[in-house]
Design an enzyme around this catalytic site. Structure first.
Site: not given
Length: 462
Positions: A43-46, A118, A179-180, A315, A439
């Site tokens: 799944g990594g960073t996300c 790896g 950092g913005g 994504h 609506h």
């Protein structure tokens, strides 16, 4: 299978984050024999250090804000503060559920999953756990880590990265955020909701500087109203410990002090020491260079995700990984139009966009060929009910398609799906205007904006 030296996989993937596991799932679905290698968690960073946990913190902050402000809706509540342990349990439960689901999905697709660190050992093999995993094709998907600046050491104590911020055992009383961009403003938003005193330091002239300037100005106005402070247009010089916190000095000599400094200047590729350059893979500043089909200069090697110099979005990693799998399976693939990828910053209010900015459109087509229209959410019934403010800005090539949609307001990230279709299908304003939007919804605001751009405004001034 992985320990059998005679096994040659169709695809060996180094890295199990968004790009890597998407390629594994799609490749297996298309009949490829796939090995997926990951040294940490699938799944990594996300999933574990990025998209999912930060959005959980932001939602907890939203609940805190709603509890404080419930009286304006006629609801009596009392706000007693943040239980940070409870927040982390909620966040971790979300991650855990998604993690288990992903593990099950990879197993069900018959992907050979190898846990270990790896290293690319040849154009057709990866060394892991003392074995050589052979593949007809190798996909590099080793992702990214938080960056810092020369001389600025992230110590995990008072000077922290986003990884540390996600597990902080307290709400800091005060914080400076260096950092913005997306990471910086999201943490600023969450921490402010939790009760922290927050100051953002951004060297460029606007927050979220890659967005349309109008979106940046709207966010800055909203942050001022929320009491989130920021200093723009002057770069960082140094940071040093004080008796009970950190002092940051800018290039102009201005100083700020706080309990913690969050370094949120972006993420850099994980590529050092992994054998890429030794195998002849073309690199630039740590990034792996690829063509529009994600192929490197080595024919048997591709790369995707944060490792390559494209948009650092989960994504995008999904799309790039799937593109590689489909290409290797012999399917016809179409290069990704990165301008057509939705971009969302999940602060309060949200900033969402797809397509190009007004400035970019004028650069490409000429200032006299570009039309821009702003639709204020004050005219949208559902936004009034939610008590959110903001705008939808459309950028159109004169007498032609809409080439940019830029939105600021709560829940605008949920509206960017239709905006993506407008851009990617090269829709004319009149074509969108003839669609009937429900609506009262915020989605209706997109329809109203296109009605106005088509010359027949309904709930907006001519």
């Amino acid at each position: 299978m992985a320990n059998d030296a005679s096994t040659v996989f169709d695809l060996v993937i180094l890295g199990g984050g968004s790009g890597g596991y998407a390629a594994a799932l799609r490749g297996a679905q298309l009949g490829l024999d796939v090995a997926l290698i990951e040294k940490n968690k699938l799944g990594g960073t996300c999933l574990h250090n990025g998209c999912i946990p930060t959005k959980a913190l932001l939602h907890a902050g939203e609940i805190a804000d709603q509890a404080r402000e419930a009286a304006q809706f006629g609801v009596k509540t009392s706000y007693e503060g943040i239980d940070i342990a409870g927040v982390h349990k909620y966040k971790d439960d979300v991650i855990s559920g998604l993690y288990k689901g992903l593990q099950g999905l990879v197993a069900s697709r018959k992907v050979t999953y190898i846990e270990g660190e790896g290293r690319l050992s040849s154009p057709t093999s990866v060394a892991v756990n003392g074995q050589q995993v052979q593949g007809r094709h190798i996909l590099l998907a080793t992702g990214s880590v938080p960056k810092s600046l020369p001389g600025l050491e992230i110590d995990g104590n008072r000077i922290i990265s986003s990884d540390h911020a996600l597990t902080l055992d307290r709400v800091p009383q005060s914080a400076i955020i260096l950092g913005g961009g997306v990471i910086g403003v999201e943490f600023a938003s969450a921490w402010k909701s939790f009760g922290a005193d927050v100051t953002i330091v951004e060297g460029l002239k606007h927050l979220v500087p890659v967005e349309d300037e109008n979106s940046s100005k709207l966010l800055e106005r909203a942050f001022r109203k929320r009491g989130i402070k920021f200093n723009l247009g002057t770069f960082f010089d140094k940071a040093e410990y004080t008796a009970d916190g950190v002092k940051v000095t800018l290039a102009d000599g201005k100083t700020f002090e706080a309990e913690v400094l969050l370094v949120a200047i972006g993420r850099g590729p994980v590529s050092a020491g992994l054998g890429y350059e030794e195998q002849g893979v073309a690199m630039d500043r740590g990034y792996v260079l690829v063509d529009e089909y994600m192929q490197t200069n080595v024919p048997t090697i591709s790369a995707v995700g944060d490792l390559v110099p494209t948009l650092q979005l989960a994504h995008v990693g999904f799309a790039e990984g799937m593109l590689v799998a489909e290409r290797l399976a012999g399917q016809k693939v179409v290069p990704i139009d990165y301008d057509g990828v939705p971009r969302v910053t999940y602060c309060h209010p949200e900033v969402a966009s797809v397509g190009i900015t007004e400035a970019k459109a004028k650069e490409l087509y000429g200032a006299d060929k570009v039309v821009a229209l702003k639709y204020n959410l004050a005219g949208n019934g559902k936004s009034k009910i939610l008590k959110t403010t903001g705008e939808i800005k459309l950028v159109q090539v004169k007498d032609g398609a809409v080439v940019g949609v830029h939105m600021v307001g709560d829940r605008m990230g949920e509206q960017v799906g239709e905006a993506q279709l407008v851009y990617n299908w090269e829709a004319l304003p009149a074509e969108v205007a003839q669609l009937v939007h429900a609506h009262p919804t915020q989605n209706e605001a997109l329809g109203e904006a296109h009605l106005a751009l088509a010359g027949k405004p309904l709930h907006s001034h001519d």
